[in-house]
Design a protein around this motif. Structure first.
Motif, PDB file in Angstrom:
ATOM      1  N   ALA A  69       7.803   7.933   2.149  1.00 24.95           N
ATOM      2  CA  ALA A  69       8.941   8.093   1.434  1.00 24.95           C
ATOM      3  C   ALA A  69       9.851   7.103   2.224  1.00 24.95           C
ATOM      4  N   ASP A  70       9.915   6.866   3.610  1.00 26.17           N
ATOM      5  CA  ASP A  70      10.679   5.805   4.396  1.00 26.17           C
ATOM      6  C   ASP A  70      10.268   4.676   3.768  1.00 26.17           C
ATOM      7  N   TYR A  71       9.109   4.451   3.600  1.00 22.25           N
ATOM      8  CA  TYR A  71       8.671   3.114   3.188  1.00 22.25           C
ATOM      9  C   TYR A  71       9.132   2.508   1.886  1.00 22.25           C
ATOM     10  N   ARG A  72       9.033   3.545   0.837  1.00 21.02           N
ATOM     11  CA  ARG A  72       9.504   3.333  -0.631  1.00 21.02           C
ATOM     12  C   ARG A  72      10.959   3.112  -0.574  1.00 21.02           C
ATOM     13  N   ALA A  73      11.835   3.919   0.463  1.00 17.77           N
ATOM     14  CA  ALA A  73      13.104   3.715   0.301  1.00 17.77           C
ATOM     15  C   ALA A  73      13.606   2.382   0.978  1.00 17.77           C
ATOM     16  N   ARG A  74      12.902   2.012   1.862  1.00 14.83           N
ATOM     17  CA  ARG A  74      13.230   0.582   2.322  1.00 14.83           C
ATOM     18  C   ARG A  74      13.204  -0.267   1.368  1.00 14.83           C
ATOM     19  N   MET A  75      11.846  -0.424   0.892  1.00 14.67           N
ATOM     20  CA  MET A  75      11.305  -1.403  -0.020  1.00 14.67           C
ATOM     21  C   MET A  75      12.306  -1.463  -1.474  1.00 14.67           C
ATOM     22  N   LYS A  76      12.682  -0.236  -1.833  1.00 11.43           N
ATOM     23  CA  LYS A  76      13.761  -0.307  -3.014  1.00 11.43           C
ATOM     24  C   LYS A  76      14.977  -0.836  -2.522  1.00 11.43           C
ATOM     25  N   ALA A  77      15.406  -0.953  -1.282  1.00  9.97           N
ATOM     26  CA  ALA A  77      16.587  -1.443  -1.018  1.00  9.97           C
ATOM     27  C   ALA A  77      16.496  -3.111  -0.739  1.00  9.97           C
ATOM     28  N   TYR A  78      15.139  -3.332  -0.220  1.00 11.94           N
ATOM     29  CA  TYR A  78      15.018  -4.799   0.358  1.00 11.94           C
ATOM     30  C   TYR A  78      15.373  -5.812  -0.750  1.00 11.94           C
ATOM     31  N   VAL A  79      15.948  -6.693  -0.703  1.00 14.91           N
ATOM     32  CA  VAL A  79      16.283  -7.833  -1.498  1.00 14.91           C
ATOM     33  C   VAL A  79      15.152  -9.075  -1.198  1.00 14.91           C
ATOM     34  N   GLN A  80      14.302  -9.481  -2.106  1.00 16.79           N
ATOM     35  CA  GLN A  80      13.344 -10.442  -1.716  1.00 16.79           C
ATOM     36  C   GLN A  80      14.218 -11.819  -2.008  1.00 16.79           C
ATOM     37  N   ASP A  81      13.805 -12.782  -1.028  1.00 10.28           N
ATOM     38  CA  ASP A  81      14.405 -14.084  -0.975  1.00 10.28           C
ATOM     39  C   ASP A  81      13.447 -14.831  -1.618  1.00 10.28           C
ATOM     40  N   ARG A  82      13.372 -15.145  -3.161  1.00 12.97           N
ATOM     41  CA  ARG A  82      12.221 -15.702  -3.660  1.00 12.97           C
ATOM     42  C   ARG A  82      12.678 -17.228  -3.805  1.00 12.97           C
ATOM     43  N   LYS A  83      11.996 -18.151  -3.667  1.00 12.52           N
ATOM     44  CA  LYS A  83      12.170 -19.430  -3.828  1.00 12.52           C
ATOM     45  C   LYS A  83      12.007 -20.140  -5.127  1.00 12.52           C
ATOM     46  N   PRO A  84      12.681 -21.331  -5.579  1.00 14.35           N
ATOM     47  CA  PRO A  84      12.259 -21.864  -6.650  1.00 14.35           C
ATOM     48  C   PRO A  84      10.605 -21.828  -7.091  1.00 14.35           C
ATOM     49  N   ARG A  85      10.044 -22.540  -6.169  1.00 13.76           N
ATOM     50  CA  ARG A  85       8.523 -22.521  -6.473  1.00 13.76           C
ATOM     51  C   ARG A  85       7.765 -21.391  -6.696  1.00 13.76           C
ATOM     52  N   HIS A  86       8.040 -20.364  -6.011  1.00 19.14           N
ATOM     53  CA  HIS A  86       7.663 -18.950  -6.272  1.00 19.14           C
ATOM     54  C   HIS A  86       7.865 -18.568  -7.740  1.00 19.14           C
ATOM     55  N   GLU A  87       8.924 -18.500  -8.053  1.00 19.24           N
ATOM     56  CA  GLU A  87       9.549 -18.086  -9.309  1.00 19.24           C
ATOM     57  C   GLU A  87       8.820 -18.914 -10.091  1.00 19.24           C
ATOM     58  N   ALA A  88       8.606 -20.373 -10.413  1.00 24.11           N
ATOM     59  CA  ALA A  88       8.205 -21.137 -11.485  1.00 24.11           C
ATOM     60  C   ALA A  88       6.850 -20.525 -11.561  1.00 24.11           C
ATOM     61  N   LEU A  89       6.012 -20.386 -10.325  1.00 27.83           N
ATOM     62  CA  LEU A  89       4.634 -19.860 -10.599  1.00 27.83           C
ATOM     63  C   LEU A  89       4.355 -18.708 -11.167  1.00 27.83           C
ATOM     64  N   LEU A  90       5.261 -17.703 -10.849  1.00 30.75           N
ATOM     65  CA  LEU A  90       5.115 -16.451 -11.381  1.00 30.75           C
ATOM     66  C   LEU A  90       5.557 -16.220 -12.876  1.00 30.75           C
ATOM     67  N   ASN A  91       6.505 -17.014 -13.255  1.00 30.14           N
ATOM     68  CA  ASN A  91       6.879 -17.157 -14.565  1.00 30.14           C
ATOM     69  C   ASN A  91       5.616 -18.075 -15.577  1.00 30.14           C
ATOM     70  N   ASP A  92       5.237 -19.068 -14.771  1.00 33.39           N
ATOM     71  CA  ASP A  92       4.116 -19.618 -15.737  1.00 33.39           C
ATOM     72  C   ASP A  92       3.111 -18.813 -15.854  1.00 33.39           C
ATOM     73  N   PHE A  93       2.601 -18.045 -14.717  1.00 35.98           N
ATOM     74  CA  PHE A  93       1.426 -17.165 -15.078  1.00 35.98           C
ATOM     75  C   PHE A  93       1.706 -15.986 -16.053  1.00 35.98           C
ATOM     76  N   ALA A  94       2.871 -15.643 -15.962  1.00 36.94           N
ATOM     77  CA  ALA A  94       3.590 -14.408 -16.742  1.00 36.94           C
ATOM     78  C   ALA A  94       3.603 -14.935 -18.532  1.00 36.94           C
ATOM     79  N   LYS A  95       3.818 -15.968 -18.590  1.00 36.37           N
ATOM     80  CA  LYS A  95       3.957 -16.479 -19.898  1.00 36.37           C
ATOM     81  C   LYS A  95       2.499 -16.477 -20.530  1.00 36.37           C
ATOM     82  N   ARG A  96       1.441 -16.993 -19.701  1.00 37.81           N
ATOM     83  CA  ARG A  96       0.035 -16.829 -19.990  1.00 37.81           C
ATOM     84  C   ARG A  96      -0.557 -15.713 -20.325  1.00 37.81           C
ATOM     85  N   ALA A  97      -0.118 -14.813 -19.682  1.00 36.12           N
ATOM     86  CA  ALA A  97      -0.520 -13.366 -19.607  1.00 36.12           C
ATOM     87  C   ALA A  97       0.030 -12.768 -20.986  1.00 36.12           C
TER      88      ALA A  97
END
Length: 379
Positions: A235-263
């Motif tokens: 429960a500690d882990y899930r609570a921390r991860m829920k509050a954690y804000v990830q720093d996603r960089k442009p290349r990471h987001e572009a890679l994720l979005n490209d594959f999501a479109k394919r799927a």
């Protein structure tokens, strides 16, 4: 447009800097800027000369890591540079010369003195960075490029001094497409290595280098170091991860979005709102948990992070919540090497990577491959 067409077209259409933006060669360069991103890894930015107030004597096509720089004026980048007479084009690992010219201006220099000081500083940094590259990394590459421009032109001189390594081509007799793409892939790997080397020098020997590895615009905003995280319960882990804000960089987001479109095009259901997971994909009676990683100079770092996060998310977000185990997938911006792919497959993780405009991968036996499931768009 393939890479061979892109490079040949500048010579074929006879680029001349004095003929203006309506000339066929400049129109071709703008088409390259629009179409070439399909051939480079997600998040990489393609620029072409001619966006400024006047056309340059030396035309160019640059590939930039948007996590490092968004401009050819500063930071490190890969660029195709043409001789002024178009008899040669160089694929070169280079760096922004304007950044050095600005340094000289801030020191009070102007005119010819400013340019000379900037070129001297650039020459010294090039030599320092090249010294840290291995003989293997530089095998078959040249440290000299000759652009044939007048010596009173600062930028062509800056390109020559800023060249860390290059391959020379005859635009009229270019290698085949596969060779050109392999050369570009090699230089993008060299790019990541040079960025890492420069950042290491800046961190360990302040003042030795007077320019940054990237541009100010591409720098992430500073965030305070988070407090120690040692969860006592799931429960500690899930609570921390829920509050954690990830720093996603442009290349990471572009890679994720490209594959999501394919799927999605294949009739699968991608979702990127299952925080802290990067991506989940559902379909064909299967649920995939996908961790997305951009690969830098050392692929092992990205692989180890992906393995650790996939196992942690499976445990805390699925098993501890009474949910069925997902199929695990690590999605990379480029190949990570056969040995590391073998490692992940042995752990039951499917490996998918982007190679140019294509997606490739390997999956464990007796599992439904996400790469295969997303390969056939629905009609």
């Amino acid at each position: 447009m393939d890479l061979r067409d892109a490079l040949h077209g500048v010579q074929l259409k006879a680029y001349v800097h004095s003929q203006g933006r309506d000339q066929p060669a400049q129109q071709h360069l703008q088409a390259v800027r629009r179409e070439l991103p399909a051939l480079v890894p997600s998040g990489m930015k393609v620029l072409a000369s001619g966006a400024g107030q006047s056309l340059p004597v030396v035309p160019w096509i640059a590939v930039l890591d948007s996590n490092v720089t968004t401009t050819a004026q500063e930071g490190l980048y890969v660029v195709y540079l043409y001789r002024q007479d178009l008899s040669r084009v160089y694929l070169t690992m280079n760096q922004g010369a304007t950044q050095h010219q600005r340094n000289a201006g801030e020191a009070g220099l102007t005119g010819v003195a400013q340019d000379r000081a900037a070129l001297a500083e650039l020459r010294a940094e090039t030599a320092l960075l090249r010294k840290h590259l291995s003989a293997e990394a530089l095998t078959g590459l040249t440290d000299v490029i000759q652009l044939g421009a007048p010596r009173n032109r600062f930028l062509p001189c800056g390109y020559e001094e800023g060249n860390l390594a290059a391959i020379e081509y005859d635009p009229a007799k270019l290698p085949d497409e596969d060779t050109l793409r392999a050369d570009l892939s090699r230089f993008l790997a060299l790019y990541a290595l040079c960025v890492e080397i420069k950042r290491e020098i800046l961190a360990t020997t302040p003042g030795l280098i007077k320019t940054t590895a990237g541009s100010d615009k591409a720098k992430p905003k500073f965030k305070p170091k988070p407090p120690a995280f040692r969860p006592k319960t799931p429960a500690d882990y899930r609570a921390r991860m829920k509050a954690y804000v990830q720093d996603r960089k442009p290349r990471h987001e572009a890679l994720l979005n490209d594959f999501a479109k394919r799927a999605k095009a294949a009739g699968l259901l991608p979702a990127n709102n299952a925080h802290p997971c990067d991506l989940t994909v559902t379909g064909l009676a299967t649920h995939w948990l996908v961790e997305v990683k951009t690969v830098g100079a050392n692929a092992e770092h990205a692989v180890r992070d992906a393995i650790g996060q996939l196992f942690a998310y499976r445990h805390f977000c699925y098993r501890e919540n009474g949910r069925k185990d997902p199929s695990l997938v690590a999605l990379f911006s480029e190949p990570v090497g056969e040995a590391l792919a073998d490692l992940m497959v042995s752990l039951g993780i499917e490996v998918i990577w982007q190679q140019g405009a294509e997606w490739r991968g390997r999956s464990p036996v007796c599992t439904l491959s996400l790469l295969a499931a997303s390969s056939n768009p629905t009609t």
